[in-house]
Design an enzyme around this catalytic site. Structure first.
Site, PDB file in Angstrom:
ATOM      1  N   CYS A   1     -14.725 -17.583  17.489  1.00 25.36           N
ATOM      2  CA  CYS A   1     -13.404 -17.690  16.859  1.00 25.36           C
ATOM      3  C   CYS A   1     -12.925 -19.133  16.829  1.00 25.36           C
ATOM      4  O   CYS A   1     -12.365 -19.604  15.835  1.00 25.36           O
ATOM      5  CB  CYS A   1     -12.393 -16.832  17.608  1.00 25.36           C
ATOM      6  SG  CYS A   1     -12.893 -15.112  17.834  1.00 25.36           S
TER       7      CYS A   1
ATOM      8  N   GLN B   1      -6.767  -1.933 -28.119  1.00 26.24           N
ATOM      9  CA  GLN B   1      -7.402  -0.606 -28.139  1.00 26.24           C
ATOM     10  C   GLN B   1      -6.312   0.451 -28.019  1.00 26.24           C
ATOM     11  O   GLN B   1      -5.524   0.449 -27.070  1.00 26.24           O
ATOM     12  CB  GLN B   1      -8.392  -0.444 -26.981  1.00 26.24           C
ATOM     13  CG  GLN B   1      -9.066   0.928 -26.957  1.00 26.24           C
ATOM     14  CD  GLN B   1      -9.796   1.225 -25.667  1.00 26.24           C
ATOM     15  OE1 GLN B   1      -9.615   2.282 -25.074  1.00 26.24           O
ATOM     16  NE2 GLN B   1     -10.639   0.297 -25.207  1.00 26.24           N
TER      17      GLN B   1
ATOM     18  N   MET C   1      -0.296 -19.371  15.806  1.00 25.16           N
ATOM     19  CA  MET C   1      -0.878 -18.036  15.871  1.00 25.16           C
ATOM     20  C   MET C   1       0.115 -17.083  15.204  1.00 25.16           C
ATOM     21  O   MET C   1       1.206 -16.859  15.731  1.00 25.16           O
ATOM     22  CB  MET C   1      -1.111 -17.607  17.318  1.00 25.16           C
ATOM     23  CG  MET C   1      -1.918 -18.603  18.130  1.00 25.16           C
ATOM     24  SD  MET C   1      -3.628 -18.743  17.587  1.00 25.16           S
ATOM     25  CE  MET C   1      -3.840 -20.526  17.593  1.00 25.16           C
TER      26      MET C   1
ATOM     27  N   ARG D   1      -5.422   3.951 -27.054  1.00 22.54           N
ATOM     28  CA  ARG D   1      -5.975   5.032 -26.238  1.00 22.54           C
ATOM     29  C   ARG D   1      -4.939   6.144 -26.100  1.00 22.54           C
ATOM     30  O   ARG D   1      -3.826   5.915 -25.633  1.00 22.54           O
ATOM     31  CB  ARG D   1      -6.379   4.529 -24.853  1.00 22.54           C
ATOM     32  CG  ARG D   1      -7.048   5.605 -24.000  1.00 22.54           C
ATOM     33  CD  ARG D   1      -7.590   5.038 -22.702  1.00 22.54           C
ATOM     34  NE  ARG D   1      -6.530   4.714 -21.751  1.00 22.54           N
ATOM     35  CZ  ARG D   1      -6.730   4.139 -20.585  1.00 22.54           C
ATOM     36  NH1 ARG D   1      -7.953   3.755 -20.250  1.00 22.54           N
ATOM     37  NH2 ARG D   1      -5.727   3.879 -19.773  1.00 22.54           N
TER      38      ARG D   1
ATOM     39  N   GLY E   1      -7.167  -1.935 -13.078  1.00 19.19           N
ATOM     40  CA  GLY E   1      -6.289  -2.507 -12.066  1.00 19.19           C
ATOM     41  C   GLY E   1      -6.129  -4.007 -12.141  1.00 19.19           C
ATOM     42  O   GLY E   1      -5.721  -4.639 -11.160  1.00 19.19           O
TER      43      GLY E   1
ATOM     44  N   THR F   1      -6.686   2.442 -10.129  1.00 21.11           N
ATOM     45  CA  THR F   1      -5.529   2.299 -11.000  1.00 21.11           C
ATOM     46  C   THR F   1      -4.894   3.644 -11.272  1.00 21.11           C
ATOM     47  O   THR F   1      -5.585   4.675 -11.332  1.00 21.11           O
ATOM     48  CB  THR F   1      -5.944   1.643 -12.341  1.00 21.11           C
ATOM     49  OG1 THR F   1      -4.859   1.713 -13.255  1.00 21.11           O
ATOM     50  CG2 THR F   1      -7.149   2.334 -12.950  1.00 21.11           C
TER      51      THR F   1
END
Length: 554
Positions: free
Chosen positions: A456, A39, A300, A41, A191, A154
């Site tokens: 958790c 395309q 952790m 543009r 994006g 974007t």
């Protein structure tokens, strides 16, 4: 003529994107690399210059039989005999459902109709849509394909007001999938690049309706090597994502599942998989002790920059959204994507998802940019994950529920089906579903709700089992839930347990004991499983339920 929409290149001649390259050279390279449609543009160019450039692009595309589409300018498309035109539209998000909105929708429909009259029946006419209404309008006006977006924010478009994410794309695909005799190809735009292209294709799928391709701008135009960029993108768009593997023909029978639980737990002890926890400081010590008790190896680590190396070690990740400063969300996302890239399981616990606008936004971002094998939360959190904007939490706890057991099971099933993963909806009764199989698990003890971190650490336990057993993620999740919840029941009845304070060490002891019993069973049945309370729940199919509700409203 059947067109291949898989890799749709949209040009951008602004210096910030194109640099010093020539747009003709970029298109030539991209077509050689695998771009299937181009395309052209140019938003602010002079007509004569646009026609000259379009003629050059038309010659390049003609050599490889690649269709050339002109953005918005029907006159330029006619002048260079391009294969078609793509029509954008004024953003209408600022005046939804008003009379002005209806006027703009009508104008858009008329633009498509006029373009068809001018270009002829063989021309390819595409339409940009960002809502269900716009998609339906464009299809009924005769659009040959839809460009759905904007998916992600974007820099190539400064007039974007609607950011859909993969979930928004999926909602549009789901809505248009029921339009009879009006099946049009769809592409996503906005994006999209090599890092997220597979997530967009995968997470936007609505039942059997999936995107036919993606439109890219900067990912090719701004690349140093447009041919290589196009080759990579073309390969990715046609390839199933490594982080998701279809699990077919899995058993539904409760007794068969229970008969395999010990084998899963045994694998945890044999493999000692790494269990990477991203959680708050209050819970870290408890989570580490739980992981050690069941035979896993805990770490952790809240810095997302470590995740790539940790993911390569073959374990699993728990993302517990206890705190949501901007750097935490960035680290959660980075870590989850690293584990996705290594095809390793990730569990997401959206703590307090409905408490604040910030947390809702964090949840949307995580769902849009990452894939989770397991989503775990209370009823309010699961509702937020499903997109219920009316749910309001006071904190991390779930408010009193007015939902029936069937309603809760359906929530779990619907989210699991939408996200192509496993959902655990926690409560007095837990509900477990992979979108096809749904169960109620009625184990556990009230002391679990009287101490910090049990939700958790249930996530830690599930993640360890997911890492060790990759064949059936629902079975792995069920195994972890039963080990955790039966251990709580065994701990609560011990004579040395007087309340929540003495419950914690006893619970860790019983977790260890249950894990040992499972391993000694050599993968078969053992006595602790006699306490398991698991029931299969039969639900109407989601599409069947939708038809029932639609008919009820007529």
């Amino acid at each position: 003529m059947v067109l291949d929409y898989s890799l749709y290149l949209v040009t951008d001649s602004t210096p910030a994107v194109l640099g010093k390259k020539k747009i003709e050279d970029v298109v030539q390279a991209a077509v050689y690399g695998g771009a299937t449609i181009v395309q052209y543009r140019e938003k602010h160019g002079e007509t004569a210059n646009m026609i000259k450039t379009a003629e050059g692009l038309r010659a390049i595309c003609h050599e490889s039989n690649t269709p050339l589409i002109i953005n918005d300018r029907v006159d330029v498309a006619l002048a260079v005999k391009a294969q078609g035109v793509h029509l954008g539209q004024t953003d209408m998000s600022t005046f939804p459902k008003t009379s002005l909105y209806q006027v703009e929708m009508l104008k858009y429909s008329q633009e498509i109709t006029v373009a068809r009259q001018l270009l002829g029946p063989e021309a390819i006419i595409g339409a940009t849509v960002s809502s269900i209404d716009e998609a339906v309008t464009a299809i009924e006006a005769g659009a040959d394909y839809l460009g759905i977006g904007t998916v992600y924010a974007t820099a190539t478009k400064d007039d974007t007001k609607v950011i859909l994410g993969p979930t928004g794309v999926r909602d549009i695909l789901d809505a248009i999938s029921v339009l009879e005799n009006k099946k049009v190809p769809t592409i996503a735009i906005g994006g999209i690049n090599a890092k997220n292209i597979q997530r967009v294709m995968f997470k936007s799928q609505a039942g059997s309706k999936r995107l036919d391709g993606v439109a890219v701008v900067s990912a090719i135009v701004a690349a140093d090597d447009a041919k290589a960029a196009a080759q990579e993108l073309r390969e990715l768009v046609n390839k199933s994502p490594g982080f998701f593997k279809e699990q077919a023909n899995q058993t539904k029978e409760v007794n068969e599942l229970l008969g395999r639980v010990n084998a899963v737990i045994r694998e945890v002890g044999l493999q000692k998989p790494l269990c990477h926890n991203m959680t708050n400081l209050v819970v870290q010590n408890f989570a580490a002790n739980v992981a050690l008790a069941i035979g896993s190896s805990p770490i952790m680590a809240n810095n997302g920059d470590e995740a790539s190396e940790l993911a390569a070690l073959g374990g699993s990740l728990v993302v517990n959204m206890g705190s949501v400063p901007p750097e935490a969300i960035m680290n959660y996302e980075r870590a989850a994507q690293a584990y996705n890239s290594c095809d390793r399981p990730v569990l997401f616990d959206p703590v307090g998802a409905g408490a604040t606008k910030l947390r809702r936004g964090a949840v949307r971002r995580m769902l849009a940019n990452c894939y989770f094998e397991v989503l775990k939360g209370n009823e309010n959190e699961i509702r937020v994950l499903l997109g219920d904007v009316s749910t309001q939490q006071k904190g991390v706890d779930s408010s009193a529920s007015t939902s029936s057991d069937l309603d809760k099971a359906t929530l779990a099933r619907d989210l699991a089906a939408r996200e192509h993963g496993v959902v655990v909806l926690t409560g007095e009764t837990d509900y477990l579903s992979d979108g096809k199989r749904t169960y109620a698990v009625k184990n556990g003890h009230e002391y679990l709700g009287r101490i910090t971190g049990t939700g958790c650490t249930l996530g830690t336990t599930i993640a360890a089992c997911l890492a060790a057993h990759r064949e059936d993620k629902l079975l792995a999740t069920l195994s972890a839930m039963l080990m955790f919840e039966v251990a709580s029941e065994r701990a609560a009845i011990r004579l040395d347990v007087k309340g929540p304070g003495t419950f914690v060490p006893a619970f860790i002891d019983e977790l260890y004991e249950v894990a040992q019993l499972a391993r000694k069973s050599d993968g078969g049945w053992s006595s602790w499983l006699a306490s398991a309370k698991v029931e299969e729940i039969t639900l109407r199919k989601a599409d069947e339920m939708k038809r029932v509700l639609e008919n009820a409203g007529k």
